[in-house]
Design a protein around this motif. Structure first.
Motif, PDB file in Angstrom:
ATOM      1  N   MET A   1       0.799  -1.221   0.000  1.00 44.11           N
ATOM      2  CA  MET A   1       0.000   0.000   0.000  1.00 44.11           C
ATOM      3  C   MET A   1       0.835   1.276   0.000  1.00 44.11           C
ATOM      4  SD  MET A   1      -3.227  -0.958   2.382  1.00 44.11           S
ATOM      5  CE  MET A   1      -4.250   0.370   1.795  1.00 44.11           C
ATOM      6  N   LEU A   2       2.153   1.127  -0.142  1.00 38.78           N
ATOM      7  CA  LEU A   2       3.010   2.309  -0.044  1.00 38.78           C
ATOM      8  C   LEU A   2       3.411   2.799  -1.420  1.00 38.78           C
ATOM      9  CD1 LEU A   2       5.300   0.874   2.752  1.00 38.78           C
ATOM     10  CD2 LEU A   2       3.295   2.330   3.010  1.00 38.78           C
ATOM     11  N   ASP A   3       3.871   4.058  -1.495  1.00 37.08           N
ATOM     12  CA  ASP A   3       4.370   4.538  -2.783  1.00 37.08           C
ATOM     13  C   ASP A   3       5.776   3.967  -3.014  1.00 37.08           C
ATOM     14  OD1 ASP A   3       6.110   6.175  -1.404  1.00 37.08           O
ATOM     15  OD2 ASP A   3       4.961   7.990  -1.735  1.00 37.08           O
ATOM     16  N   PRO A   4       6.312   4.064  -4.259  1.00 42.43           N
ATOM     17  CA  PRO A   4       7.540   3.318  -4.585  1.00 42.43           C
ATOM     18  C   PRO A   4       8.692   3.578  -3.621  1.00 42.43           C
ATOM     19  CG  PRO A   4       6.615   4.307  -6.551  1.00 42.43           C
ATOM     20  CD  PRO A   4       5.789   4.797  -5.415  1.00 42.43           C
TER      21      PRO A   4
ATOM     22  N   THR B   1       3.521  10.901  -1.816  1.00 40.91           N
ATOM     23  CA  THR B   1       2.467  11.089  -0.835  1.00 40.91           C
ATOM     24  C   THR B   1       2.744  12.441  -0.167  1.00 40.91           C
ATOM     25  OG1 THR B   1       2.825   8.770  -0.407  1.00 40.91           O
ATOM     26  CG2 THR B   1       1.279   9.891   1.041  1.00 40.91           C
TER      27      THR B   1
ATOM     28  N   TYR C   1      -9.558   3.802  -3.961  1.00 40.94           N
ATOM     29  CA  TYR C   1     -10.454   2.798  -3.403  1.00 40.94           C
ATOM     30  C   TYR C   1     -11.918   3.195  -3.570  1.00 40.94           C
ATOM     31  CZ  TYR C   1      -6.113   1.276  -1.340  1.00 40.94           C
ATOM     32  OH  TYR C   1      -4.818   0.873  -1.174  1.00 40.94           O
TER      33      TYR C   1
ATOM     34  N   HIS D   1       1.533   7.615  -8.444  1.00 43.08           N
ATOM     35  CA  HIS D   1       2.962   7.636  -8.166  1.00 43.08           C
ATOM     36  C   HIS D   1       3.677   6.568  -8.995  1.00 43.08           C
ATOM     37  CE1 HIS D   1       1.361   5.390  -4.483  1.00 43.08           C
ATOM     38  NE2 HIS D   1       1.740   4.484  -5.346  1.00 43.08           N
TER      39      HIS D   1
END
Lengths: 277, 265, 287
Positions: free
Chosen positions: A168-171, C42, C92, C203
């Protein structure tokens, strides 16, 4: 270091359902790092639940450190295993970082003095020692996952199960968390089971277990995986880029002695190929 | 990203009030509620007012911040003041203009009742401003501990409160996200009849409940995986311990109470 | 409908001690019919930015123009009309499902915007096939579907409004690689077929470079760079500095350049062309 063994395991949630896990046999040796892969619905997440005794098999048996996973022994077994979930949000119990890391220790009855010490150490290990009193909802996804890892590591498990821990994290977050995890695991020589869709994580494993419809399809090394002809979609993985490049070069008649695992190996192989011929 | 603020939300600091034991603070508030209703002359009211403002100073919070924090309550305070001013017809007539007449009994009642109200809210909000919800929960758990003898599930109760506290901000975020998604699908929350506005809530509440249930289920699994098995063989990180400061505070509070009883009629 | 951001600033909880500046002086244009990717970490301000496109947020300073709709602080605009033209698929999106049946849920948007009953029926059927599902699913409860199906139903709910502009916020998050590819292809197909303006917030560098005509990169609330994929490739150093991870093909070229004695240029050519070029150079180096 602890061994895990599945002996002819069958599992389903309801009797009128097909088996989610069927006739599953495998052994994970102490200190090994094993990746479990398979497309969605192949039963890979159920394996984690079975190891932890969150669900029990209808047939067959699971052994952790020589002890059969049953309701009678479950608390001893859970002491030895730590699990990092996909969404760190779901496992947060405490209202602050420190309280949350403490939760697993409190459950295990660790004396307070030792608790304080272990919390501090594990937060330093994941680089979150500046956030001790922060509230979880003010943290980024990557920070939350670090705290979750600290919570697991503080309980000093022999086995770590990573259930799509970075998905669920960005790269960049993903890379950083992967680094933190692999450093700690190496330091503490833990047995690791990672359930994953990430090709890069798969390449770092000692062994890869492929599941297909709840059954063991194959058990091989990452290099063997790359050398084989697989339907990558079916494995639940993105086809590794390095493989596509290798195939392009093979069209020009190049032959690779070993299947390259990453860019560096591929480029080295190309260069050696030249210097020789 | 929060676009709202909660009344009496905890403000971190290391002031003497912040450092006090939550058990002491809870018992103090309990006592203060009684004391406020025992004030019966100008001097005792003045004394309580001085006490309350000294507490704010001790908390190292801005007086303006504390007063602003209770803003929603100001309406009630003002309302009770005006109500008594205009409708209580006791004592001497002070002022009359047309149909408005003000009696000194009304003035006194209005002022004292709204003052009581103000002091109570102010001091109670100081509790939540200087004590984390977690500490309050611990305090309640500790104070209720004797009830365990009668099989009251004190530990479970405290855990329930603390988990709810931990999930409130998460669910707030969730609600904001869902309402934005539904607004983008053309739901109008701000205009329309009452009926249509009530209907507009359904697309918010259904997803919110579903997500809350899913979270609860996942949390239960995670807690079990982290070795939680109820109150069995559990140790605690957070430990309430009375310090010198607390003993000093008890002494001071008793002295202040003594002064109060001496001064009231 | 063109989209025009002019010196847009946005501050959360302005005039409080908690004030946080999420967007800093952002200006750009998205011409009608283009596919634009907005990339950032993020916390780079991506989500804040996209909420300006349909008026969920109004700029603290500056203006946003979407077609004829002008959005600025203090101005009353016809937000409902705007939201009918701009469809947003949030992260989502299955979390917004609430009706008893899939059909009712997909109808929810068009109904809110006052589309006629018979027209809605037709649109629901079109939307469900557009997202690759069959009509049998319409009578089911959305909550008995698999995760991937729920995602598609939620997307169909946005498509049924038939927006002219489609904004996608990390539409593939949480899907497995196969599901990710399918969803990205689906949106690309919709974009090509209807020439619908599409804005992808992501991203994933690889997705941005594969599908977008134009890329905008945000860093800490400010615009770092903007251009076509080719133009962005030229500024590789800057790209590395955002730490978003290079597209894999670029990372490969970079590793190759470190090892091989000859330079390899990458200007967005396909993999087979790149390999052909490297192969030629390797052969020449050997002689």
């Amino acid at each position: 270091m602890t061994k895990i063994e599945f002996r002819n395991v069958y599992f389903r949630y309801h009797e009128d359902q097909n088996w989610i896990i069927e006739a599953l046999n495998f052994t994970i040796e102490p200190g090994e790092n094993v990746a479990i892969i398979g497309h969605n619905g192949s039963g890979k997440s159920t394996i984690a639940k079975l190891m932890m005794g969150l669900v029990y098999p209808q047939k067959g048996a699971i052994f952790v450190d020589g002890q059969r996973v049953t309701e009678d022994h479950i608390w001893e077994i859970r002491q030895k295993i730590g699990m990092v979930f996909q969404n760190p949000e779901t496992q947060f119990v405490g209202t602050t970082v420190r309280d949350d890391v403490a939760f697993g220790l409190e459950n295990r009855g660790v004396p307070r003095v030792e608790m304080v010490d272990r919390i501090k150490k594990s937060l330093i290990d994941v680089g979150m020692d500046d956030y001790t009193l922060h509230e979880p909802h003010h943290l980024s996804g990557g920070q939350k996952q670090r705290v979750a890892i600290a919570g697991v590591m503080a309980t000093e498990p022999d086995i770590v199960i990573l259930d799509e821990a970075t998905s669920m994290l960005d790269p960049i977050g993903r890379q950083e968390i992967a680094k933190v995890i692999s450093r700690i695991i190496k330091q503490r020589r833990m047995t690791t089971v990672s359930i994953t869709h990430d090709v890069k994580e798969v390449m770092q494993a000692d062994r890869v277990i492929i599941l297909k419809g709840g059954e063991l399809y194959q058990c091989l090394t990452p290099r063997q995986l790359l050398a084989g002809e697989y339907d990558w979609d079916y494995l639940g993985l993105t086809k590794p880029f390095v493989l596509s490049v290798k195939e392009e070069f093979e069209k020009y008649g190049y032959q690779f002695e070993h299947t390259p695992l990453n860019h560096e190996e591929l480029i080295d192989a190309l260069w050696t190929y030249y210097s020789k011929t | 990203m929060k676009s709202f603020m909660v009344i009496g939300q905890y403000v971190p600091s290391r002031s003497p009030l912040h450092l006090l034991d939550p058990r002491f603070k809870l018992l103090f508030i309990f006592g203060f509620v009684f004391i406020v209703f025992l004030a019966n002359n100008a001097a005792s009211y003045a004394l309580l007012t001085i006490y309350s403002f000294s507490f704010i100073i001790l908390s190292r919070l801005h007086i303006r911040y504390v007063l602003k924090g209770i803003a929603p309550i100001w309406f009630f305070i003002l309302f009770s003041l005006l109500f008594h001013l205009f409708f209580t017809k006791e004592g001497e007539l002070l002022y009359q203009l047309g149909f408005i007449s003000i009696y000194d009994g009304g003035l006194i009642k209005g002022v004292t009742i709204s003052l009581r109200f103000l002091l109570l809210i102010m001091v109670t909000s100081l509790l939540t401003l200087t004590t984390t919800p977690m500490e309050i929960t611990d305090g309640i758990e500790a104070l209720l501990k004797p009830l365990k003898k009668w099989k009251v599930p004190v530990h479970e109760l405290a855990l329930m409160i603390s988990i709810s506290l931990r999930f409130i901000p998460t669910l707030m975020d969730e609600l904001e996200k869902i309402s934005k998604a539904q607004a983008s699908r053309g739901v109008d929350f701000k205009t329309g009849s009452w009926k249509s506005r009530i209907y507009a809530v359904i697309p918010l509440l259904v997803p919110l409940f579903i997500s809350a249930f899913k979270r609860a289920e996942n949390l239960a699994i995670a807690m079990e995986a982290r070795g939680y098995r109820g109150d069995v063989g559990r140790t605690k990180l957070r430990k309430l311990q009375m310090t010198k400061l607390d003993y000093m505070a008890i002494f001071v509070v008793l002295a202040l109470a003594g002064l109060f009883f001496w001064i009231r009629e | 409908m063109d989209i025009l951001f002019k010196n847009v600033n946005y501050t959360y909880q302005a005039n409080t001690p908690f004030a946080f500046k999420a967007l800093k002086n952002i200006s750009f244009t998205i011409p009608s019919g283009k596919y634009m990717a907005i990339i950032g970490h993020t916390g780079s301000g991506k989500s804040t930015l996209l909420q300006h496109i349909n008026g969920l947020l109004l700029p603290t300073e500056g203006t946003v123009k979407v077609g004829d709709y002008l959005l600025e602080k203090g101005r009353k605009s016809d937000l409902k009309g705007l939201r009918q033209k701009v469809g947003i698929v949030f992260q989502y999106p299955e979390h917004q499902l609430f009706e008893e049946t899939v059909e009712k849920d997909i109808s929810f948007g068009p109904k809110n915007f006052g589309v006629a009953e018979t027209e809605i029926k037709a649109r629901v059927r079109k939307a469900i096939t557009d997202v690759g599902l069959t009509e049998e699913i319409l009578a089911k409860s959305p909550f008995e579907l698999s995760g991937g199906q729920m995602r598609r139903v939620a997307i169909a709910g946005v498509l049924a409004v038939e927006p002219e502009i489609l904004v996608l916020d990390e539409p593939t998050a949480g899907l497995d690689p196969k599901g990710q590819k399918e969803i990205m292809e689906l949106f690309y197909h919709l974009h090509k077929q209807k020439n619908r303006t599409t804005i992808l917030v992501t991203h994933h560098m690889d997705d941005a470079f594969t599908y977008a005509d134009q890329i905008l990169i945000l860093k800490e609330g400010a615009k770092l760079m903007e251009g076509t994929p080719d133009q962005i490739f030229q500024k590789r150093d800057l790209l590395t500095s955002v730490q978003l991870g290079l597209p894999e093909i670029l990372a490969f070229v970079e590793t190759a350049n470190k090892k091989f004695p000859f330079p390899i240029e990458y200007n967005g050519q396909s993999l087979d062309l790149l390999v052909e070029e490297i192969e030629k150079k390797l052969k020449r180096a050997k002689q």
